[in-house]
Design a protein around this motif. Sequence first.
Motif, PDB file in Angstrom:
ATOM      1  N   LYS A  30       0.778  -1.414   0.099  1.00  0.00           N
ATOM      2  CA  LYS A  30       0.316  -0.160  -0.326  1.00  0.00           C
ATOM      3  C   LYS A  30       0.829   1.286  -0.084  1.00  0.00           C
ATOM      4  CE  LYS A  30      -3.362   1.800   2.298  1.00  0.00           C
ATOM      5  NZ  LYS A  30      -4.532   2.412   3.613  1.00  0.00           N
ATOM      6  N   ALA A  31       1.767   1.488   0.814  1.00  0.00           N
ATOM      7  CA  ALA A  31       2.561   2.348   0.951  1.00  0.00           C
ATOM      8  C   ALA A  31       3.525   2.376  -0.317  1.00  0.00           C
ATOM      9  CB  ALA A  31       4.023   1.963   2.090  1.00  0.00           C
ATOM     10  N   ALA A  32       4.262   1.611  -0.991  1.00  0.00           N
ATOM     11  CA  ALA A  32       4.881   1.562  -2.129  1.00  0.00           C
ATOM     12  C   ALA A  32       4.148   2.351  -3.279  1.00  0.00           C
ATOM     13  CB  ALA A  32       5.289   0.179  -2.285  1.00  0.00           C
ATOM     14  N   LEU A  33       2.473   1.446  -3.301  1.00  0.00           N
ATOM     15  CA  LEU A  33       2.291   1.821  -4.303  1.00  0.00           C
ATOM     16  C   LEU A  33       1.468   3.607  -3.959  1.00  0.00           C
ATOM     17  CD1 LEU A  33       0.098   1.844  -6.318  1.00  0.00           C
ATOM     18  CD2 LEU A  33      -1.491   0.604  -5.310  1.00  0.00           C
ATOM     19  N   ALA A  34       1.788   3.869  -3.146  1.00  0.00           N
ATOM     20  CA  ALA A  34       1.033   5.425  -2.918  1.00  0.00           C
ATOM     21  C   ALA A  34       2.177   6.092  -3.256  1.00  0.00           C
ATOM     22  CB  ALA A  34       0.574   5.110  -1.328  1.00  0.00           C
ATOM     23  N   GLU A  35       3.232   5.638  -2.919  1.00  0.00           N
ATOM     24  CA  GLU A  35       4.632   6.672  -3.029  1.00  0.00           C
ATOM     25  C   GLU A  35       4.816   6.787  -4.840  1.00  0.00           C
ATOM     26  OE1 GLU A  35       7.987   9.094  -3.568  1.00  0.00           O
ATOM     27  OE2 GLU A  35       6.147   8.869  -1.264  1.00  0.00           O
ATOM     28  N   VAL A  36       4.614   5.942  -5.559  1.00  0.00           N
ATOM     29  CA  VAL A  36       4.706   5.544  -7.107  1.00  0.00           C
ATOM     30  C   VAL A  36       4.036   6.047  -7.461  1.00  0.00           C
ATOM     31  CG1 VAL A  36       4.644   3.479  -8.861  1.00  0.00           C
ATOM     32  CG2 VAL A  36       5.881   3.251  -6.974  1.00  0.00           C
ATOM     33  N   ALA A  37       2.531   6.326  -7.259  1.00  0.00           N
ATOM     34  CA  ALA A  37       1.256   7.539  -8.029  1.00  0.00           C
ATOM     35  C   ALA A  37       1.974   8.326  -7.531  1.00  0.00           C
ATOM     36  CB  ALA A  37      -0.030   6.565  -7.133  1.00  0.00           C
ATOM     37  N   ARG A  38       2.595   8.792  -6.451  1.00  0.00           N
ATOM     38  CA  ARG A  38       2.715  10.379  -6.158  1.00  0.00           C
ATOM     39  C   ARG A  38       3.912  10.739  -6.986  1.00  0.00           C
ATOM     40  NH1 ARG A  38       5.690  13.792  -3.995  1.00  0.00           N
ATOM     41  NH2 ARG A  38       7.791  11.556  -3.591  1.00  0.00           N
ATOM     42  N   GLN A  39       4.461  10.076  -7.507  1.00  0.00           N
ATOM     43  CA  GLN A  39       5.970  10.903  -7.983  1.00  0.00           C
ATOM     44  C   GLN A  39       5.678  10.451  -9.526  1.00  0.00           C
ATOM     45  OE1 GLN A  39       9.128   8.423  -8.108  1.00  0.00           O
ATOM     46  NE2 GLN A  39       9.514   8.021  -5.747  1.00  0.00           N
ATOM     47  N   PHE A  40       4.577   9.892  -9.643  1.00  0.00           N
ATOM     48  CA  PHE A  40       4.194   9.827 -11.557  1.00  0.00           C
ATOM     49  C   PHE A  40       3.105  10.835 -11.449  1.00  0.00           C
ATOM     50  CE2 PHE A  40       0.881   9.245 -14.058  1.00  0.00           C
ATOM     51  CZ  PHE A  40       1.239   8.769 -15.715  1.00  0.00           C
ATOM     52  N   GLU A  41       2.169  11.671 -10.450  1.00  0.00           N
ATOM     53  CA  GLU A  41       1.970  12.550 -10.030  1.00  0.00           C
ATOM     54  C   GLU A  41       2.802  13.872 -10.810  1.00  0.00           C
ATOM     55  OE1 GLU A  41      -1.705  15.543  -7.970  1.00  0.00           O
ATOM     56  OE2 GLU A  41      -0.462  13.599  -6.987  1.00  0.00           O
ATOM     57  N   SER A  42       4.128  14.020 -10.174  1.00  0.00           N
ATOM     58  CA  SER A  42       4.878  14.723 -10.152  1.00  0.00           C
ATOM     59  C   SER A  42       5.352  15.288 -11.503  1.00  0.00           C
ATOM     60  CB  SER A  42       6.085  14.411  -9.264  1.00  0.00           C
ATOM     61  OG  SER A  42       6.639  13.160  -9.088  1.00  0.00           O
ATOM     62  N   LEU A  43       5.769  13.752 -12.146  1.00  0.00           N
ATOM     63  CA  LEU A  43       5.947  14.163 -13.428  1.00  0.00           C
ATOM     64  C   LEU A  43       4.567  14.275 -14.208  1.00  0.00           C
ATOM     65  CD1 LEU A  43       7.652  10.141 -13.502  1.00  0.00           C
ATOM     66  CD2 LEU A  43       8.689  11.713 -13.765  1.00  0.00           C
ATOM     67  N   PHE A  44       4.112  13.749 -14.080  1.00  0.00           N
ATOM     68  CA  PHE A  44       2.768  14.509 -15.116  1.00  0.00           C
ATOM     69  C   PHE A  44       2.656  16.176 -14.462  1.00  0.00           C
ATOM     70  CE2 PHE A  44      -1.435  15.967 -14.740  1.00  0.00           C
ATOM     71  CZ  PHE A  44      -2.060  15.763 -16.232  1.00  0.00           C
ATOM     72  N   LEU A  45       2.996  16.791 -13.401  1.00  0.00           N
ATOM     73  CA  LEU A  45       2.776  18.542 -13.465  1.00  0.00           C
ATOM     74  C   LEU A  45       3.823  18.400 -13.931  1.00  0.00           C
ATOM     75  CD1 LEU A  45       2.020  18.325  -9.286  1.00  0.00           C
ATOM     76  CD2 LEU A  45       0.653  18.850 -11.453  1.00  0.00           C
ATOM     77  N   GLY A  46       5.053  17.966 -13.942  1.00  0.00           N
ATOM     78  CA  GLY A  46       6.456  18.717 -14.236  1.00  0.00           C
ATOM     79  C   GLY A  46       6.437  18.650 -15.914  1.00  0.00           C
ATOM     80  N   GLU A  47       5.701  17.660 -16.971  1.00  0.00           N
ATOM     81  CA  GLU A  47       5.657  17.475 -17.638  1.00  0.00           C
ATOM     82  C   GLU A  47       4.345  18.791 -18.385  1.00  0.00           C
ATOM     83  OE1 GLU A  47       7.224  16.310 -20.757  1.00  0.00           O
ATOM     84  OE2 GLU A  47       8.026  15.701 -19.145  1.00  0.00           O
ATOM     85  N   MET A  48       3.506  18.990 -17.409  1.00  0.00           N
ATOM     86  CA  MET A  48       2.341  20.240 -17.574  1.00  0.00           C
ATOM     87  C   MET A  48       3.325  21.889 -17.080  1.00  0.00           C
ATOM     88  SD  MET A  48      -0.918  21.449 -15.485  1.00  0.00           S
ATOM     89  CE  MET A  48      -0.317  21.816 -13.601  1.00  0.00           C
ATOM     90  N   LEU A  49       3.738  21.812 -16.843  1.00  0.00           N
ATOM     91  CA  LEU A  49       4.848  23.358 -15.949  1.00  0.00           C
ATOM     92  C   LEU A  49       5.810  23.132 -17.392  1.00  0.00           C
ATOM     93  CD1 LEU A  49       5.556  22.576 -12.947  1.00  0.00           C
ATOM     94  CD2 LEU A  49       4.602  24.079 -13.466  1.00  0.00           C
ATOM     95  N   LYS A  50       6.532  22.022 -17.858  1.00  0.00           N
ATOM     96  CA  LYS A  50       7.160  22.780 -19.413  1.00  0.00           C
ATOM     97  C   LYS A  50       6.259  22.932 -20.277  1.00  0.00           C
ATOM     98  CE  LYS A  50       9.918  19.159 -20.027  1.00  0.00           C
ATOM     99  NZ  LYS A  50      11.263  17.910 -19.939  1.00  0.00           N
TER     100      LYS A  50
END
Length: 341
Positions: A30-50
């Motif tokens: 559960k914790a690992a999945l939450a962390e991976v999902a959070r990192q994916f969200e950060s990548l999505f936000l990074g692409e949006m900022l770019k």
Amino acid sequence: MQDSSVQQARVYTDFSGLNELKAQARTDKKAALAEVARQFESLFLGEMLKSMRKAGDVFSEDNYLNSNESQHYRDMFDNQLSLTLAGQQGGTGLAEALVRQLSRQIPGMSDGGEKLASHKATLADYDRSVPVPSRELPQQVREVNRMATAEPEVTTSVANEREAAPLPRRFDSPDEFVRELLPVAERVAAESGIDPRVMIAQAALETGWGKHMIEGKGDSPSYNLFGIKADQRWQGDSVDITTTEYREGLPMSERAAFRAYPDYEASFRDYVSFLESNPRYRDVLASADQPEVFAQKLQDAGYATDPQYGAKIRRIMNGDSLMTLSMGDTDSPDNNTEAEE
């Protein structure tokens, strides 16, 4: 207190948390999945900022403050900003949606990401005790052996019954026609690749659903389902009947000899052999897995002189269980069939 891998992931330049994240996935999915999902969200936000930065680049042209160095530090800031935004309480909600969706695909986890109590993580979690045999087991084994030895006798009886009841020379209904002949067509189709439905549909058209079979003198059966004529190269039996042919669009009565077979299966097999041995049907056989195309190409190749031959086959084939076409649309026993070499 947050896990070390989560702490390291707060800085975008730190990649050392990957192995720790893998170890965590084995113990706390559960914790690992939450962390991976959070990192994916950060990548999505990074692409949006770019994308947002790129849209504003046109306004920074000829600006002396716009340089490769300033863009480099700007990208570093955006990467860190995307991690920070994703790490805030709730973030954009993308990580939470991913956790809910992916939890359903992880063995041992509920839709909410909780570990299921019934899930077995390792072999040690399973009961390895030997079950106590039932007292009725010997009797059950004897019963199974009795049934196994009795089965060949039942099969032989059914086979003898079928041999004693040959297929009828005429059929009383489309239902009987399909029920009796479809298994025969399926056996031949397994070897030839031609769809059995199109063979049954064509046979139904040629024989009026088996009510107008080609017969010789004394009502001797020919079992000819496809109206194939007997030319000088046919070495088997034949029957002579009056048939209707279309000559320049006009129906004309003619006397012709048709092939005769010992049974219906021989008719199906000779039909396949007839198509395979005749070069003009090569393009027809190339569409064996497309029954509607097969029917049209059969007409185009000159199998029959009836200009509606292919359309009639398709109508029969597309009816419910090959039986919804009205009897008025089927041809008489002559069927305007050329079917010559």
